[in-house]
Design a protein around this motif. Structure first.
Motif, PDB file in Angstrom:
ATOM      1  N   ASP A  40      28.993  13.914 -28.971  1.00 53.42           N
ATOM      2  CA  ASP A  40      29.535  12.684 -29.550  1.00 53.42           C
ATOM      3  C   ASP A  40      29.531  11.579 -28.491  1.00 53.42           C
ATOM      4  OD1 ASP A  40      31.993  10.820 -29.965  1.00 53.42           O
ATOM      5  OD2 ASP A  40      31.682  11.743 -31.942  1.00 53.42           O
ATOM      6  N   ARG A  41      28.774  10.523 -28.774  1.00 54.93           N
ATOM      7  CA  ARG A  41      28.615   9.453 -27.783  1.00 54.93           C
ATOM      8  C   ARG A  41      29.947   8.785 -27.457  1.00 54.93           C
ATOM      9  NH1 ARG A  41      25.326   4.238 -26.999  1.00 54.93           N
ATOM     10  NH2 ARG A  41      25.035   4.458 -24.765  1.00 54.93           N
ATOM     11  N   ASP A  42      30.828   8.617 -28.450  1.00 52.84           N
ATOM     12  CA  ASP A  42      32.135   8.012 -28.191  1.00 52.84           C
ATOM     13  C   ASP A  42      32.975   8.879 -27.252  1.00 52.84           C
ATOM     14  OD1 ASP A  42      31.547   5.802 -29.775  1.00 52.84           O
ATOM     15  OD2 ASP A  42      32.459   6.686 -31.583  1.00 52.84           O
ATOM     16  N   ALA A  43      32.934  10.191 -27.452  1.00 53.88           N
ATOM     17  CA  ALA A  43      33.662  11.109 -26.563  1.00 53.88           C
ATOM     18  C   ALA A  43      33.078  11.064 -25.156  1.00 53.88           C
ATOM     19  CB  ALA A  43      33.618  12.537 -27.116  1.00 53.88           C
ATOM     20  N   ALA A  44      31.752  10.979 -25.071  1.00 55.91           N
ATOM     21  CA  ALA A  44      31.099  10.882 -23.764  1.00 55.91           C
ATOM     22  C   ALA A  44      31.514   9.590 -23.053  1.00 55.91           C
ATOM     23  CB  ALA A  44      29.585  10.951 -23.920  1.00 55.91           C
ATOM     24  N   ALA A  45      31.537   8.472 -23.800  1.00 54.61           N
ATOM     25  CA  ALA A  45      31.938   7.181 -23.217  1.00 54.61           C
ATOM     26  C   ALA A  45      33.395   7.217 -22.762  1.00 54.61           C
ATOM     27  CB  ALA A  45      31.709   6.066 -24.223  1.00 54.61           C
ATOM     28  N   ALA A  46      34.257   7.837 -23.574  1.00 50.95           N
ATOM     29  CA  ALA A  46      35.670   7.941 -23.212  1.00 50.95           C
ATOM     30  C   ALA A  46      35.862   8.766 -21.939  1.00 50.95           C
ATOM     31  CB  ALA A  46      36.464   8.563 -24.366  1.00 50.95           C
ATOM     32  N   ALA A  47      34.920   9.685 -21.672  1.00 47.91           N
ATOM     33  CA  ALA A  47      34.979  10.515 -20.467  1.00 47.91           C
ATOM     34  C   ALA A  47      34.289   9.835 -19.279  1.00 47.91           C
ATOM     35  CB  ALA A  47      34.352  11.871 -20.741  1.00 47.91           C
ATOM     36  N   GLY A  48      33.766   8.610 -19.503  1.00 51.99           N
ATOM     37  CA  GLY A  48      33.174   7.863 -18.389  1.00 51.99           C
ATOM     38  C   GLY A  48      31.661   7.979 -18.257  1.00 51.99           C
ATOM     39  N   HIS A  49      30.996   8.554 -19.249  1.00 46.23           N
ATOM     40  CA  HIS A  49      29.539   8.703 -19.197  1.00 46.23           C
ATOM     41  C   HIS A  49      28.866   7.535 -19.925  1.00 46.23           C
ATOM     42  CE1 HIS A  49      29.894  12.729 -17.574  1.00 46.23           C
ATOM     43  NE2 HIS A  49      30.755  13.019 -18.535  1.00 46.23           N
ATOM     44  N   ALA A  50      27.723   7.103 -19.424  1.00 43.99           N
ATOM     45  CA  ALA A  50      26.966   6.013 -20.044  1.00 43.99           C
ATOM     46  C   ALA A  50      26.318   6.446 -21.354  1.00 43.99           C
ATOM     47  CB  ALA A  50      25.895   5.513 -19.072  1.00 43.99           C
ATOM     48  N   ASN A  51      26.135   7.737 -21.530  1.00 38.86           N
ATOM     49  CA  ASN A  51      25.534   8.299 -22.735  1.00 38.86           C
ATOM     50  C   ASN A  51      25.890   9.782 -22.742  1.00 38.86           C
ATOM     51  OD1 ASN A  51      23.901   8.662 -25.053  1.00 38.86           O
ATOM     52  ND2 ASN A  51      22.326   7.277 -24.270  1.00 38.86           N
ATOM     53  N   LEU A  52      25.337  10.548 -23.678  1.00 39.79           N
ATOM     54  CA  LEU A  52      25.609  11.993 -23.700  1.00 39.79           C
ATOM     55  C   LEU A  52      25.140  12.617 -22.395  1.00 39.79           C
ATOM     56  CD1 LEU A  52      24.410  13.011 -27.286  1.00 39.79           C
ATOM     57  CD2 LEU A  52      26.740  12.476 -26.530  1.00 39.79           C
ATOM     58  N   PRO A  53      26.008  13.367 -21.702  1.00 37.87           N
ATOM     59  CA  PRO A  53      25.565  14.035 -20.474  1.00 37.87           C
ATOM     60  C   PRO A  53      24.716  15.268 -20.803  1.00 37.87           C
ATOM     61  CG  PRO A  53      27.857  14.569 -20.900  1.00 37.87           C
ATOM     62  CD  PRO A  53      27.435  13.578 -21.961  1.00 37.87           C
TER      63      PRO A  53
END
Length: 152
Positions: A40-53
């Motif tokens: 989930d891209r939103d979860a990835a962004a909330a964790a500080g990632h620019a996109n899915l890790p």
């Protein structure tokens, strides 16, 4: 046929891939990864990632993108019916994300035998880098070759 130790240090052709978000989601699901940052891209962004890790172990598949990922073994005279995947390890230096272009550059780093030559081992080390040369990870793969002429 015993493996020739002079192949140590041989650089194999590099493989480049653009990391695709759909493939990352599929891979995460396939390995049973339930952390939403991998799907989930939103979860990835909330964790500080620019996109899915990139999920753990995904980088191993980069080299499988080449047209014939096992050609180098055939060039060494190895019968592919006699090989087993023995081991793999990863040393991560940074997190890659969807959309990045990654290159895996493999080198034969060691060859050795056990059981009087009945089992031969090829160690392949690969550096995975971004397009700008930044190191993402170091990969190690050990392939076991059963030698029917060894151990006698």
């Amino acid at each position: 046929m015993p493996l020739d130790p002079t192949v140590i240090g041989t650089q194999l052709p590099p493989t480049t891939m653009t990391v695709d978000a759909g493939r990352l989601r599929f891979f995460a699901t396939a390995i049973g990864e339930t952390n939403p940052i991998f799907t989930d891209r939103d979860a990835a962004a909330a964790a500080g990632h620019a996109n899915l890790p990139v999920p753990p172990t995904f980088l191993f598949g980069i080299e499988l993108e080449s047209p014939d990922p096992f050609a180098w073994l055939a060039e060494l005279g190895i019968d592919l019916r006699r090989i087993l995947h023995g081991e793999q390890s990863f040393t991560y230096h940074s997190t890659a994300v969807a959309g990045e272009v990654l290159t895996a550059a493999p080198t034969i780093s060691d060859v050795y035998s056990k059981k009087g030559g009945a089992l031969q081992f090829i160690e392949k080390s690969s550096l995975v880098t971004r397009a700008d040369g930044d190191l993402v990870a170091e990969l190690k793969t050990v392939i076991v070759v059963r030698n029917p002429e060894g151990g006698k």
